[in-house]
Write a protein that holds these residues in place. Structure first.
Motif, PDB file in Angstrom:
ATOM      1  N   ASP A  26       0.818  -1.280  -0.148  1.00 19.34           N
ATOM      2  CA  ASP A  26      -0.073   0.129  -0.081  1.00 19.34           C
ATOM      3  C   ASP A  26       0.713   1.299   0.057  1.00 19.34           C
ATOM      4  OD1 ASP A  26      -2.382  -1.263   0.330  1.00 19.34           O
ATOM      5  OD2 ASP A  26      -2.089  -1.475   2.166  1.00 19.34           O
ATOM      6  N   ALA A  27       2.243   1.055  -0.200  1.00 15.63           N
ATOM      7  CA  ALA A  27       2.975   2.214   0.170  1.00 15.63           C
ATOM      8  C   ALA A  27       2.607   3.455  -0.865  1.00 15.63           C
ATOM      9  CB  ALA A  27       4.506   1.876  -0.022  1.00 15.63           C
ATOM     10  N   LYS A  28       2.636   2.993  -2.209  1.00 10.90           N
ATOM     11  CA  LYS A  28       2.253   4.162  -3.247  1.00 10.90           C
ATOM     12  C   LYS A  28       1.072   4.704  -2.792  1.00 10.90           C
ATOM     13  CE  LYS A  28       2.371   4.893  -8.067  1.00 10.90           C
ATOM     14  NZ  LYS A  28       2.578   4.341  -9.567  1.00 10.90           N
ATOM     15  N   SER A  29      -0.098   4.187  -2.404  1.00 14.76           N
ATOM     16  CA  SER A  29      -1.339   4.794  -2.538  1.00 14.76           C
ATOM     17  C   SER A  29      -1.229   5.496  -1.031  1.00 14.76           C
ATOM     18  CB  SER A  29      -2.364   3.421  -2.172  1.00 14.76           C
ATOM     19  OG  SER A  29      -2.512   2.907  -3.569  1.00 14.76           O
ATOM     20  N   ILE A  30      -0.653   4.852   0.032  1.00 16.32           N
ATOM     21  CA  ILE A  30      -0.547   5.884   1.119  1.00 16.32           C
ATOM     22  C   ILE A  30       0.210   7.192   0.936  1.00 16.32           C
ATOM     23  CG2 ILE A  30       0.723   5.790   3.722  1.00 16.32           C
ATOM     24  CD1 ILE A  30      -2.038   4.575   3.554  1.00 16.32           C
ATOM     25  N   PHE A  31       1.457   6.920   0.276  1.00 10.16           N
ATOM     26  CA  PHE A  31       2.035   8.262   0.019  1.00 10.16           C
ATOM     27  C   PHE A  31       1.154   9.136  -0.907  1.00 10.16           C
ATOM     28  CE2 PHE A  31       4.657  10.769  -3.055  1.00 10.16           C
ATOM     29  CZ  PHE A  31       5.536  11.152  -2.122  1.00 10.16           C
ATOM     30  N   GLY A  32       0.292   8.740  -1.844  1.00 13.82           N
ATOM     31  CA  GLY A  32      -0.491   9.780  -2.313  1.00 13.82           C
ATOM     32  C   GLY A  32      -1.659  10.336  -1.417  1.00 13.82           C
ATOM     33  N   LEU A  33      -2.244   9.566  -0.625  1.00 13.11           N
ATOM     34  CA  LEU A  33      -3.237  10.053   0.336  1.00 13.11           C
ATOM     35  C   LEU A  33      -2.679  10.779   1.428  1.00 13.11           C
ATOM     36  CD1 LEU A  33      -6.094   9.570   1.100  1.00 13.11           C
ATOM     37  CD2 LEU A  33      -5.401   7.653   2.810  1.00 13.11           C
ATOM     38  N   ARG A  34      -1.557  10.688   1.864  1.00 11.25           N
ATOM     39  CA  ARG A  34      -0.768  11.170   3.067  1.00 11.25           C
ATOM     40  C   ARG A  34      -0.160  12.587   2.568  1.00 11.25           C
ATOM     41  NH1 ARG A  34      -1.480   9.202   8.125  1.00 11.25           N
ATOM     42  NH2 ARG A  34       0.380  10.293   8.710  1.00 11.25           N
TER      43      ARG A  34
END
Length: 176
Positions: free
Chosen positions: A25-33
């Protein structure tokens, strides 16, 4: 209370799956945060790269493994996309208390997704964890967040302060 989040409790709604956060989920979490709209009313350090997003995931995984908090990824069942997060932490045994935190990708806001996620997480907190109180802190100008909390029957506690965050306001929900 001693909580045990192993195995991790996956929660389901009609449109959502709430599951454990993982390194995929790192890429999605980066985008969200790092999303400016998501962070408009949140005072937090945003990750500068995927390595920092992975470090955040490790932090959350350790929190859950040590039963100090539980953090779900909100995933759309229709496209299996990570659309937000929601979690419970800062447990206090004496009061059977936890704090709830949440964020949602702006593309998915105003569509009832967070209300759906809230309902299953509140049910989990009050039923499975036997909490008496769930508290949310939100910025005084975050109108959509305040509306969500009021819809979920949270009550403003104007005398309560979020230490270090003078613009945040406390909303609490007591078990029935």
């Amino acid at each position: 209370m001693n909580y045990n989040f192993t195995p991790f409790p996956v929660l389901e709604t009609e449109r959502l799956s709430l599951r454990a956060l993982n390194l995929d989920d790192a890429k999605s979490i980066f985008g969200l945060r790092t999303n400016k709209e998501v962070n408009e009313f949140i005072d937090r350090k945003t990750p500068n790269n995927l390595s920092e997003a992975r470090a955040f995931i490790d932090l959350i995984s350790n929190l859950t493994a040590n039963n100090k908090g539980i953090f779900w990824v909100i995933e759309s069942k229709s496209n299996h996309q990570l659309i937000g997060t929601i979690g419970l932490r800062h447990f206090e045994d004496e009061e059977n208390y936890a704090e709830i935190g949440y964020e949602l990708d702006p593309v998915y806001q105003q569509k009832g997704f967070m209300s759906e996620a809230f309902e299953v997480v509140l049910n989990f907190g009050f039923t499975d964890l036997a909490l008496n109180t769930i508290e949310a802190f939100t910025h005084k100008n975050n109108i959509p967040s305040i509306a969500l909390l009021k819809k979920q029957k949270f009550v403003l506690h104007p005398e309560r302060r979020d230490e270090g965050f003078e613009n945040n306001r406390s909303y609490r929900l007591e078990s029935a």
